[in-house]
Design a protein around this motif. Sequence first.
Motif, mmCIF file in Angstrom:
data_model
loop_
_atom_site.group_PDB
_atom_site.id
_atom_site.type_symbol
_atom_site.label_atom_id
_atom_site.label_comp_id
_atom_site.label_asym_id
_atom_site.label_seq_id
_atom_site.Cartn_x
_atom_site.Cartn_y
_atom_site.Cartn_z
ATOM 1 N N LEU A 56 0.830 -1.211 0.000
ATOM 2 C CA LEU A 56 0.000 0.000 0.000
ATOM 3 C C LEU A 56 0.860 1.255 0.000
ATOM 4 C CD1 LEU A 56 -2.874 -0.852 2.514
ATOM 5 C CD2 LEU A 56 -3.107 -0.334 0.096
ATOM 6 N N LEU A 57 1.883 1.251 0.873
ATOM 7 C CA LEU A 57 2.735 2.432 1.000
ATOM 8 C C LEU A 57 3.472 2.699 -0.311
ATOM 9 C CD1 LEU A 57 3.622 4.573 3.030
ATOM 10 C CD2 LEU A 57 5.523 3.110 3.671
ATOM 11 N N SER A 58 4.047 1.633 -0.902
ATOM 12 C CA SER A 58 4.803 1.862 -2.135
ATOM 13 C C SER A 58 3.860 2.236 -3.282
ATOM 14 C CB SER A 58 5.657 0.642 -2.485
ATOM 15 O OG SER A 58 4.928 -0.537 -2.316
ATOM 16 N N SER A 59 2.637 1.694 -3.284
ATOM 17 C CA SER A 59 1.678 2.092 -4.317
ATOM 18 C C SER A 59 1.352 3.578 -4.206
ATOM 19 C CB SER A 59 0.382 1.300 -4.189
ATOM 20 O OG SER A 59 0.639 -0.056 -4.350
ATOM 21 N N ALA A 60 1.231 4.062 -2.959
ATOM 22 C CA ALA A 60 0.985 5.490 -2.763
ATOM 23 C C ALA A 60 2.112 6.305 -3.384
ATOM 24 C CB ALA A 60 0.860 5.800 -1.274
ATOM 25 N N TYR A 61 3.353 5.839 -3.171
ATOM 26 C CA TYR A 61 4.499 6.556 -3.736
ATOM 27 C C TYR A 61 4.518 6.468 -5.257
ATOM 28 C CZ TYR A 61 6.763 8.009 0.528
ATOM 29 O OH TYR A 61 7.039 8.656 1.696
ATOM 30 N N ILE A 62 4.129 5.311 -5.801
ATOM 31 C CA ILE A 62 4.073 5.171 -7.263
ATOM 32 C C ILE A 62 3.098 6.203 -7.830
ATOM 33 C CG2 ILE A 62 3.283 3.662 -9.146
ATOM 34 C CD1 ILE A 62 4.326 1.292 -7.502
ATOM 35 N N ASN A 63 1.926 6.312 -7.195
ATOM 36 C CA ASN A 63 0.924 7.265 -7.674
ATOM 37 C C ASN A 63 1.414 8.708 -7.545
ATOM 38 O OD1 ASN A 63 -1.672 5.978 -8.568
ATOM 39 N ND2 ASN A 63 -1.323 4.866 -6.675
ATOM 40 N N SER A 77 -1.166 4.870 -13.382
ATOM 41 C CA SER A 77 -0.388 4.564 -12.177
ATOM 42 C C SER A 77 -1.226 3.780 -11.178
ATOM 43 C CB SER A 77 0.144 5.838 -11.544
ATOM 44 O OG SER A 77 -0.907 6.666 -11.137
ATOM 45 N N PHE A 78 -2.529 3.973 -11.230
ATOM 46 C CA PHE A 78 -3.419 3.198 -10.366
ATOM 47 C C PHE A 78 -3.298 1.710 -10.692
ATOM 48 C CE2 PHE A 78 -7.702 1.282 -9.768
ATOM 49 C CZ PHE A 78 -7.799 1.422 -8.396
ATOM 50 N N VAL A 79 -3.332 1.398 -11.991
ATOM 51 C CA VAL A 79 -3.175 0.002 -12.423
ATOM 52 C C VAL A 79 -1.770 -0.503 -12.084
ATOM 53 C CG1 VAL A 79 -3.137 -1.528 -14.416
ATOM 54 C CG2 VAL A 79 -4.908 0.223 -14.225
ATOM 55 N N LEU A 80 -0.761 0.356 -12.341
ATOM 56 C CA LEU A 80 0.613 -0.008 -11.985
ATOM 57 C C LEU A 80 0.710 -0.358 -10.500
ATOM 58 C CD1 LEU A 80 2.952 2.555 -13.808
ATOM 59 C CD2 LEU A 80 2.831 0.087 -14.129
ATOM 60 N N GLY A 81 0.059 0.477 -9.672
ATOM 61 C CA GLY A 81 0.067 0.250 -8.235
ATOM 62 C C GLY A 81 -0.580 -1.078 -7.877
ATOM 63 N N LEU A 82 -1.697 -1.389 -8.523
ATOM 64 C CA LEU A 82 -2.386 -2.654 -8.247
ATOM 65 C C LEU A 82 -1.505 -3.847 -8.620
ATOM 66 C CD1 LEU A 82 -6.118 -2.223 -9.298
ATOM 67 C CD2 LEU A 82 -5.138 -2.360 -7.013
ATOM 68 N N VAL A 83 -0.858 -3.748 -9.806
ATOM 69 C CA VAL A 83 0.022 -4.832 -10.252
ATOM 70 C C VAL A 83 1.170 -5.003 -9.258
ATOM 71 C CG1 VAL A 83 1.633 -5.537 -12.059
ATOM 72 C CG2 VAL A 83 -0.572 -4.538 -12.676
#
Lengths: 92, 291
Positions: A56-63, A77-83
């Motif tokens: 979750l934390l790294s997905s937040a940073y990706i976004n 980036s949302f999809v990237l975060g999910l992947v």
Amino acid sequence: MNLEWMAWTVPTATFFITIFLTLICMTIWQVLSPTTDRRGFLPISTTRGDRLFIGLLSSAYINLAWLGLTDMTIWISFVLGLVWMAIVMRWG
Amino acid sequence: MDKWKDNKAWFLVIPVFILVAFSAIIPLMTVVNYSVQDIFGPDNRLFVGTEWFKEVLSDTRLHDALGRQLLFSGLVLLIEMPLGILIALMMPKKGWASSLSLVLIALPLLIPWNVIGTIWIIFTRPDIGLLGAAINGMGVAFDHTNSAGQAWITLMLMEVWHWTPLVALLAFAGLRSIPEAYFQAAKIDGASTWATFWYIQLPKMRGVLTIALLLRFMDSFLIYAEPFVLTGGGPGNSTTFLSIYLVKIAVGQFDLGPAAAFSLIYNLIVLLFCFSLYQVLLNVGKGEKTS
């Protein structure tokens, strides 16, 4: 209960409902089959909950990086975060 | 896993959970809601998506504030941690002297934060302040309201004076919990003071020092009241840290949307630092045990 002061919007409500549902599912999963520490590609040994947090934390940073560095739509980036979340949960 | 099924003690956590929900989780959710809207008034708001995040991320003043914040936290930790350990090592181990020094050292921790700022304003005033007037009396022009460098020195002095006691107290508690047998063994082996410190005291203090480091990093990273009172973020923007800048946006300009987006990014930075630091320190210990 009047929740007008919290200024809810559909996207943020969806976001929080998803988070809460995830937490509830993780709790049920934990009761049914408790997690064990294991070592994946991450440099530390993690439990299931650790990997969820890291994901979750790294997905937040990706976004955030996507927003800050590009002008393209946030959905990519949302999809990237999910992947990325799926990768961390499975092989992290 | 029989233990798990009977574990009704979890219900005892519910009061704390409710308390945290009201004091942290619900406000945090509100901040998330604010961060995607333009708030004109209680009943007048407009969904703007990720616009505020974009604006905040490209704000150079925020980048500068983040840089200053990191520099401040880093410098403060570099001074406070060794100084705190040194003080703990030099404190009397038992008797009335030990109690007296504990109380004296803990005094700065008992003072409210904005009072600390006020104390240091008066203390460093060039005309009537004890420190300010003394430095000027020695022929060095000192006025922290005029010089960015001097404002930084004053702030760091204040921070070190205020919070080194916490590190010292934690380190002292760690030192007192080391069994006497270790020191006797070191004495028999003829270990020097330095060797005793490096191989016995420091490793045994690792737990408390981890807590001290994390607490001090978080507190200095979130510092607000003291610099707000002492320098107000000035001169210019030289001591505008993240929290001061945030309050300027939220309360000063009443830009709730950007301020909320900024808070969330601030929060994420804190989370990342906390998590990484915790993991690093946890794993340093693991390596030592197996070797």
